[in-house]
Each structure stands twice: as structure tokens, then as C-alpha cells.
Design a protein around this motif. Sequence first.
Motif, PDB file in Angstrom:
ATOM      1  N   ASP A 186      48.565  33.596  12.107  1.00 22.77           N
ATOM      2  CA  ASP A 186      49.330  34.828  12.061  1.00 22.77           C
ATOM      3  C   ASP A 186      49.454  35.375  13.483  1.00 22.77           C
ATOM      4  O   ASP A 186      48.571  36.072  13.985  1.00 22.77           O
ATOM      5  N   PHE A 187      50.550  35.062  14.127  1.00 26.02           N
ATOM      6  CA  PHE A 187      50.777  35.434  15.523  1.00 26.02           C
ATOM      7  C   PHE A 187      50.914  36.938  15.687  1.00 26.02           C
ATOM      8  O   PHE A 187      50.422  37.528  16.654  1.00 26.02           O
ATOM      9  N   LEU A 188      51.603  37.588  14.752  1.00 22.19           N
ATOM     10  CA  LEU A 188      51.872  39.018  14.893  1.00 22.19           C
ATOM     11  C   LEU A 188      50.613  39.867  14.809  1.00 22.19           C
ATOM     12  O   LEU A 188      50.523  40.909  15.453  1.00 22.19           O
ATOM     13  N   SER A 189      49.638  39.444  14.025  1.00 24.19           N
ATOM     14  CA  SER A 189      48.431  40.262  13.892  1.00 24.19           C
ATOM     15  C   SER A 189      47.666  40.351  15.204  1.00 24.19           C
ATOM     16  O   SER A 189      46.976  41.331  15.448  1.00 24.19           O
ATOM     17  N   GLY A 190      47.800  39.347  16.062  1.00 19.98           N
ATOM     18  CA  GLY A 190      47.101  39.367  17.345  1.00 19.98           C
ATOM     19  C   GLY A 190      47.896  39.981  18.471  1.00 19.98           C
ATOM     20  O   GLY A 190      47.334  40.317  19.514  1.00 19.98           O
ATOM     21  N   HIS A 191      49.205  40.145  18.310  1.00 19.50           N
ATOM     22  CA  HIS A 191      50.035  40.615  19.410  1.00 19.50           C
ATOM     23  C   HIS A 191      50.733  41.942  19.149  1.00 19.50           C
ATOM     24  O   HIS A 191      51.152  42.604  20.094  1.00 19.50           O
ATOM     25  N   ALA A 192      50.896  42.324  17.911  1.00 20.74           N
ATOM     26  CA  ALA A 192      51.616  43.556  17.584  1.00 20.74           C
ATOM     27  C   ALA A 192      50.656  44.563  16.967  1.00 20.74           C
ATOM     28  O   ALA A 192      49.744  44.188  16.238  1.00 20.74           O
ATOM     29  N   PRO A 193      50.857  45.839  17.266  1.00 18.80           N
ATOM     30  CA  PRO A 193      50.011  46.848  16.619  1.00 18.80           C
ATOM     31  C   PRO A 193      50.314  46.934  15.128  1.00 18.80           C
ATOM     32  O   PRO A 193      51.408  46.598  14.685  1.00 18.80           O
ATOM     33  N   LYS A 194      49.330  47.389  14.375  1.00 19.22           N
ATOM     34  CA  LYS A 194      49.487  47.504  12.919  1.00 19.22           C
ATOM     35  C   LYS A 194      50.627  48.465  12.601  1.00 19.22           C
ATOM     36  O   LYS A 194      50.667  49.583  13.086  1.00 19.22           O
ATOM     37  N   GLY A 195      51.588  47.983  11.826  1.00 20.94           N
ATOM     38  CA  GLY A 195      52.748  48.790  11.458  1.00 20.94           C
ATOM     39  C   GLY A 195      53.895  48.690  12.438  1.00 20.94           C
ATOM     40  O   GLY A 195      54.980  49.180  12.176  1.00 20.94           O
ATOM     41  N   GLY A 196      53.684  48.047  13.575  1.00 19.72           N
ATOM     42  CA  GLY A 196      54.738  47.933  14.581  1.00 19.72           C
ATOM     43  C   GLY A 196      55.256  46.521  14.731  1.00 19.72           C
ATOM     44  O   GLY A 196      55.783  46.168  15.790  1.00 19.72           O
ATOM     45  N   GLU A 197      55.108  45.726  13.692  1.00 18.64           N
ATOM     46  CA  GLU A 197      55.529  44.327  13.771  1.00 18.64           C
ATOM     47  C   GLU A 197      57.034  44.199  13.967  1.00 18.64           C
ATOM     48  O   GLU A 197      57.502  43.370  14.753  1.00 18.64           O
ATOM     49  N   ALA A 198      57.813  45.023  13.280  1.00 23.62           N
ATOM     50  CA  ALA A 198      59.270  44.945  13.387  1.00 23.62           C
ATOM     51  C   ALA A 198      59.728  45.308  14.793  1.00 23.62           C
ATOM     52  O   ALA A 198      60.615  44.649  15.365  1.00 23.62           O
ATOM     53  N   ASP A 199      59.125  46.333  15.379  1.00 25.76           N
ATOM     54  CA  ASP A 199      59.487  46.717  16.747  1.00 25.76           C
ATOM     55  C   ASP A 199      59.110  45.633  17.747  1.00 25.76           C
ATOM     56  O   ASP A 199      59.845  45.353  18.690  1.00 25.76           O
ATOM     57  N   PHE A 200      57.954  45.010  17.537  1.00 22.27           N
ATOM     58  CA  PHE A 200      57.517  43.936  18.421  1.00 22.27           C
ATOM     59  C   PHE A 200      58.500  42.766  18.388  1.00 22.27           C
ATOM     60  O   PHE A 200      58.896  42.244  19.436  1.00 22.27           O
TER      61      PHE A 200
END
Length: 75
Positions: A49-63
Motif C-alpha cells: 500500500d504505497f499511499l499509506s506510507g506517502h500520503a496523510p490519512k484522508g489526503g490520498e486523493a489530494d496526494f
Amino acid sequence: MNHKNFLYRVFDLYYDGFRHMKLGRTLWLIILVKLFIIFVVLKLFFFPDFLSGHAPKGGEADFVATELTERRVAE
């Protein structure tokens, strides 16, 4: 044309076919094991899960939006 009769005949065809197959059961088991390996084992080990390590919680879409626009501008 009687649709109920047609649907019953189709169901009976498949039910009878699956009930009497011997080699087919083994082949279906092999197919299900391969699907399990593809979708569960490979996902766990090769697609973390790449997004869990690089994007803040709840900000996945913005990332993702930021990464897409920055990469597009850099090209």
C-alpha cells in the motif's frame, strides 16, 4: 416460447454437468487456487500500500492529484 421452461433447462444442463464431472472438479480447484495466489498472495508481497506510507490519512486523493499534475508538468 416458455422462458421458465428454458431457464429450467439451462439450469438443469449446468447442474447435471457439474454433478457428473470428475476431471473438471480438479481443474476448477486448480483455477481457484491460482486465482487465490494471484489476488491475495501477490498483492500482499509485491504490491504494498504505497499511499499509506506517502500520503496523510484522508489526503490520498489530494496526494494522487498533486503527483499526477506535477509529473505531467515535468514532462
